[in-house]
Design a protein around this motif. Structure first.
Motif, mmCIF file in Angstrom:
data_model
loop_
_atom_site.group_PDB
_atom_site.id
_atom_site.type_symbol
_atom_site.label_atom_id
_atom_site.label_comp_id
_atom_site.label_asym_id
_atom_site.label_seq_id
_atom_site.Cartn_x
_atom_site.Cartn_y
_atom_site.Cartn_z
ATOM 1 N N VAL A 91 -7.603 3.265 2.878
ATOM 2 C CA VAL A 91 -6.968 2.167 1.765
ATOM 3 C C VAL A 91 -8.907 2.703 0.737
ATOM 4 C CG1 VAL A 91 -8.785 0.115 0.818
ATOM 5 C CG2 VAL A 91 -7.305 0.107 2.720
ATOM 6 N N GLY A 92 -9.898 3.333 0.889
ATOM 7 C CA GLY A 92 -10.575 3.829 0.101
ATOM 8 C C GLY A 92 -9.883 4.810 -0.902
ATOM 9 N N ILE A 93 -8.851 6.195 -0.405
ATOM 10 C CA ILE A 93 -7.658 6.298 -1.296
ATOM 11 C C ILE A 93 -6.778 6.299 -1.448
ATOM 12 C CG2 ILE A 93 -5.731 8.570 -1.236
ATOM 13 C CD1 ILE A 93 -7.692 9.225 1.859
ATOM 14 N N GLU A 94 -6.425 4.926 -1.208
ATOM 15 C CA GLU A 94 -5.264 3.871 -2.483
ATOM 16 C C GLU A 94 -6.673 3.272 -3.287
ATOM 17 O OE1 GLU A 94 -2.975 0.329 -2.037
ATOM 18 O OE2 GLU A 94 -3.587 0.469 -0.803
ATOM 19 N N ARG A 95 -7.341 3.407 -3.733
ATOM 20 C CA ARG A 95 -7.921 2.410 -4.611
ATOM 21 C C ARG A 95 -8.431 3.677 -5.654
ATOM 22 N NH1 ARG A 95 -12.514 -0.796 -1.674
ATOM 23 N NH2 ARG A 95 -11.409 -2.621 -0.624
ATOM 24 N N ALA A 96 -8.599 4.830 -5.015
ATOM 25 C CA ALA A 96 -9.280 5.661 -5.621
ATOM 26 C C ALA A 96 -7.653 6.125 -6.651
ATOM 27 C CB ALA A 96 -10.131 7.013 -4.724
ATOM 28 N N VAL A 97 -6.799 6.755 -6.175
ATOM 29 C CA VAL A 97 -5.589 7.561 -6.376
ATOM 30 C C VAL A 97 -5.574 6.483 -7.528
ATOM 31 C CG1 VAL A 97 -2.672 7.804 -6.404
ATOM 32 C CG2 VAL A 97 -4.866 8.324 -4.724
ATOM 33 N N ARG A 98 -5.299 5.428 -7.499
ATOM 34 C CA ARG A 98 -4.638 4.076 -8.807
ATOM 35 C C ARG A 98 -5.582 3.530 -9.729
ATOM 36 N NH1 ARG A 98 -0.421 2.300 -6.624
ATOM 37 N NH2 ARG A 98 -0.132 1.897 -4.611
ATOM 38 N N ASP A 99 -7.004 4.008 -9.346
ATOM 39 C CA ASP A 99 -8.150 4.651 -10.113
ATOM 40 C C ASP A 99 -8.154 4.799 -11.329
ATOM 41 O OD1 ASP A 99 -8.783 1.418 -9.619
ATOM 42 O OD2 ASP A 99 -10.544 2.841 -8.565
ATOM 43 N N ALA A 100 -7.293 6.519 -10.674
ATOM 44 C CA ALA A 100 -6.963 7.737 -11.635
ATOM 45 C C ALA A 100 -5.969 7.957 -12.640
ATOM 46 C CB ALA A 100 -7.461 8.857 -10.909
ATOM 47 N N GLY A 101 -4.936 6.338 -12.107
ATOM 48 C CA GLY A 101 -3.929 6.281 -12.971
ATOM 49 C C GLY A 101 -2.319 6.451 -12.440
ATOM 50 N N TYR A 102 -2.795 7.273 -11.533
ATOM 51 C CA TYR A 102 -1.481 8.138 -10.669
ATOM 52 C C TYR A 102 -0.998 6.802 -9.386
ATOM 53 C CZ TYR A 102 -2.664 12.571 -12.198
ATOM 54 O OH TYR A 102 -3.154 13.659 -12.465
ATOM 55 N N ALA A 103 1.058 7.166 -9.243
ATOM 56 C CA ALA A 103 0.985 6.660 -8.541
ATOM 57 C C ALA A 103 0.769 7.183 -7.039
ATOM 58 C CB ALA A 103 2.662 6.887 -8.557
ATOM 59 N N LEU A 104 1.088 6.339 -5.599
ATOM 60 C CA LEU A 104 0.606 6.770 -4.652
ATOM 61 C C LEU A 104 1.869 7.004 -3.278
ATOM 62 C CD1 LEU A 104 -1.412 6.861 -2.555
ATOM 63 C CD2 LEU A 104 -1.585 4.525 -1.775
ATOM 64 N N ARG A 105 1.839 8.060 -2.686
ATOM 65 C CA ARG A 105 3.556 8.559 -1.611
ATOM 66 C C ARG A 105 2.462 8.414 -0.276
ATOM 67 N NH1 ARG A 105 5.031 6.551 -5.618
ATOM 68 N NH2 ARG A 105 6.864 7.521 -7.193
ATOM 69 N N VAL A 106 2.546 8.010 0.200
ATOM 70 C CA VAL A 106 2.172 8.172 1.818
ATOM 71 C C VAL A 106 3.053 7.698 2.795
ATOM 72 C CG1 VAL A 106 0.564 6.549 3.642
ATOM 73 C CG2 VAL A 106 -0.043 6.081 1.307
ATOM 74 N N VAL A 107 2.825 9.181 3.475
ATOM 75 C CA VAL A 107 3.398 9.366 4.810
ATOM 76 C C VAL A 107 2.611 9.776 6.196
ATOM 77 C CG1 VAL A 107 4.805 10.913 6.013
ATOM 78 C CG2 VAL A 107 5.288 11.074 3.293
ATOM 79 N N SER A 108 2.996 9.065 6.726
ATOM 80 C CA SER A 108 2.254 8.296 8.071
ATOM 81 C C SER A 108 2.662 9.691 9.234
ATOM 82 C CB SER A 108 1.694 7.429 8.771
ATOM 83 O OG SER A 108 1.211 6.175 8.463
ATOM 84 N N THR A 109 1.262 9.883 10.271
ATOM 85 C CA THR A 109 1.589 10.923 10.830
ATOM 86 C C THR A 109 1.866 10.111 13.178
ATOM 87 O OG1 THR A 109 -0.505 12.452 10.807
ATOM 88 C CG2 THR A 109 1.547 12.831 9.598
ATOM 89 N N LEU A 110 1.808 10.860 13.600
ATOM 90 C CA LEU A 110 1.741 10.588 14.797
ATOM 91 C C LEU A 110 0.633 11.453 16.163
ATOM 92 C CD1 LEU A 110 5.006 9.539 16.255
ATOM 93 C CD2 LEU A 110 3.362 7.375 15.123
ATOM 94 N N GLU A 111 -0.470 10.657 16.414
ATOM 95 C CA GLU A 111 -1.344 11.666 17.174
ATOM 96 C C GLU A 111 -0.829 12.190 18.135
ATOM 97 O OE1 GLU A 111 -5.536 11.490 19.362
ATOM 98 O OE2 GLU A 111 -4.369 10.056 18.556
ATOM 99 N N GLY A 112 -0.507 13.457 18.493
ATOM 100 C CA GLY A 112 0.117 14.345 19.739
ATOM 101 C C GLY A 112 1.741 15.631 18.994
ATOM 102 N N GLU A 113 1.739 15.308 17.799
ATOM 103 C CA GLU A 113 2.731 15.425 17.495
ATOM 104 C C GLU A 113 2.677 17.139 16.242
ATOM 105 O OE1 GLU A 113 6.775 13.658 15.566
ATOM 106 O OE2 GLU A 113 5.160 12.916 14.654
ATOM 107 N N PRO A 114 2.184 18.009 16.601
ATOM 108 C CA PRO A 114 1.782 18.923 15.505
ATOM 109 C C PRO A 114 2.860 19.194 14.803
ATOM 110 C CG PRO A 114 1.621 19.850 17.869
ATOM 111 C CD PRO A 114 2.381 18.239 18.134
ATOM 112 N N ALA A 115 4.200 19.299 14.900
ATOM 113 C CA ALA A 115 5.477 18.991 13.296
ATOM 114 C C ALA A 115 5.248 17.890 12.595
ATOM 115 C CB ALA A 115 6.393 19.427 13.823
ATOM 116 N N GLY A 116 4.415 17.076 13.291
ATOM 117 C CA GLY A 116 4.396 16.022 11.696
ATOM 118 C C GLY A 116 4.198 16.091 10.771
ATOM 119 N N ILE A 117 2.426 16.800 10.683
ATOM 120 C CA ILE A 117 1.915 17.091 9.281
ATOM 121 C C ILE A 117 2.834 18.253 8.344
ATOM 122 C CG2 ILE A 117 -0.127 18.465 8.065
ATOM 123 C CD1 ILE A 117 -1.956 18.003 11.486
#
Length: 361
Positions: A91-117
């Motif tokens: 949530v803090g990252i989202e606020r900071a990105v938008r305050d900086a005038g940029y659009a946000l793209r989020v991709v989530s990973t799963l714990e224990g999935e090394p190839a996820g990152i």
């Protein structure tokens, strides 16, 4: 603490020229193919795409080579969990990105999935982001991915090679030391530690802070109990510690574990804080209203995200200028009613510690 590292590797334009040369077309034709413009034959399109694949040339590289230069978007790689700390940092990252005038793209990973990152980073690069924030708390080893935009590693060490790297911490080790020092200042001889899972960078930082505080005062380090962030694991640890009457203070690496710990101690007849003091970590607002209200270390989620994004945007918009000095994250301990002097000590009139009076002869 922040740093930037410049590396070689050529520009997106030069790689566009490489694709054009390999495919036997002009650079403008490469741009037309990647922007799906008309008037490009099927054979030419095929040759360009095959050349791009052979050279590992990404679609977003073509986009950044256009006149606009940037997409004004920032990608975030984060662990997909409902945990308070991870969710609050996002949530803090989202606020900071938008305050900086940029659009946000989020991709989530799963714990224990090394190839996820690696897959998450690839996905963001394919969307043409100008920079990436890695808020990935779990150590899955080296990540085999090539990145050509600035990357902010927030609260974790770098996990892959980047052309320009920015690091910004949340000060978890300093907060953990402050939490442990608070218990020692109350007069406790030592402090036990209920740690988080050690695959998590944050758990390691909190363990380090606890060790540093005890070591600085020459205090013994009791055996560490490792939980999994859940209240259930805190409860299990509490049942283990309750039978040891020498335990008078516990620093838990997470608020949920602290609450489970307190529940087990009270069930076993150990009063909190009269017999055992407990400090948590994160400052989940809910735990200001449990019994007893929980003393905890407050993580500066918003401040850390804002500072990290300030540095990342600088790296994006001023690639040839050194990063400005980073502001250290604030350290705040929220004192409530789950901590007190150990049995046998009491508060003096000015709040200092005093031993009980000697019995009269």
């Amino acid at each position: 603490m922040s740093r930037a590292v410049g590396r070689g590797g050529g520009s997106a334009v030069s790689r566009s020229a490489d694709v054009a040369q390999l495919a036997g077309v002009s650079r403008k034709t490469v741009s037309r193919v990647f922007n799906d413009e008309p008037y490009v034959s099927a054979d030419v399109r095929r040759r360009v795409l095959e050349a791009a694949e052979e050279l590992d040339y990404r679609r977003n590289n073509a986009a950044r080579a256009l006149a606009s230069g940037r997409t004004r978007s920032i990608g975030v790689v984060t662990l997909g969990t409902a945990g308070y700390g991870v969710a609050s940092l996002l949530v803090g990252i989202e606020r900071a990105v938008r305050d900086a005038g940029y659009a946000l793209r989020v991709v989530s990973t799963l714990e224990g999935e090394p190839a996820g990152i690696a897959r998450a980073v690839d996905s963001l690069l394919d969307q043409g982001v100008d920079g990436i924030v890695v808020s990935e708390p779990v150590d899955d080893g080296e990540v085999p991915v090539r990145v050509d935009v600035p990357v902010l590693f927030l609260g974790a060490p770098p996990v892959f090679d980047v052309p320009r790297m920015v690091t910004a911490g949340v000060g978890a080790d300093v907060l953990a030391r402050a939490a442990t020092d608070h218990l020692l200042d109350l007069g406790h001889t030592t402090v036990h530690h209920l740690a988080g899972p050690q695959r998590w960078y944050a758990a390691r930082d909190r363990l380090k802070g606890w060790q540093t505080a005890l070591g600085a005062r020459g205090r013994s380090q009791p055996p560490v109990i490792e939980g999994d962030w859940s209240a259930a694991s805190g409860y299990a640890a509490g049942r283990e510690l309750a039978s040891d009457t020498s335990v008078t203070a516990v620093f838990a690496a997470g608020d949920d574990m602290a609450i489970g710990l307190i529940h087990a101690l009270v069930q076993a007849g150990r009063r909190v804080p009269e017999d055992v003091s407990v400090v948590g970590f994160d400052d989940n607002p809910v735990f200001a209203y449990v019994t007893p209200p929980l003393t905890t270390a407050r993580q500066p989620f918003d401040a850390a995200a804002k500072e990290g994004l300030r540095l990342l945007v600088h790296a994006i918009e001023k690639p040839d200028v050194d990063l400005p000095p980073a502001s250290p994250p604030p350290v705040e301990l929220v004192l409530r009613s789950s901590t007190a002097p150990p049995p046998g000590l009491k508060r003096g009139k000015r709040g200092d510690l005093a031993a009980p009076p000697a019995p009269k002869p």
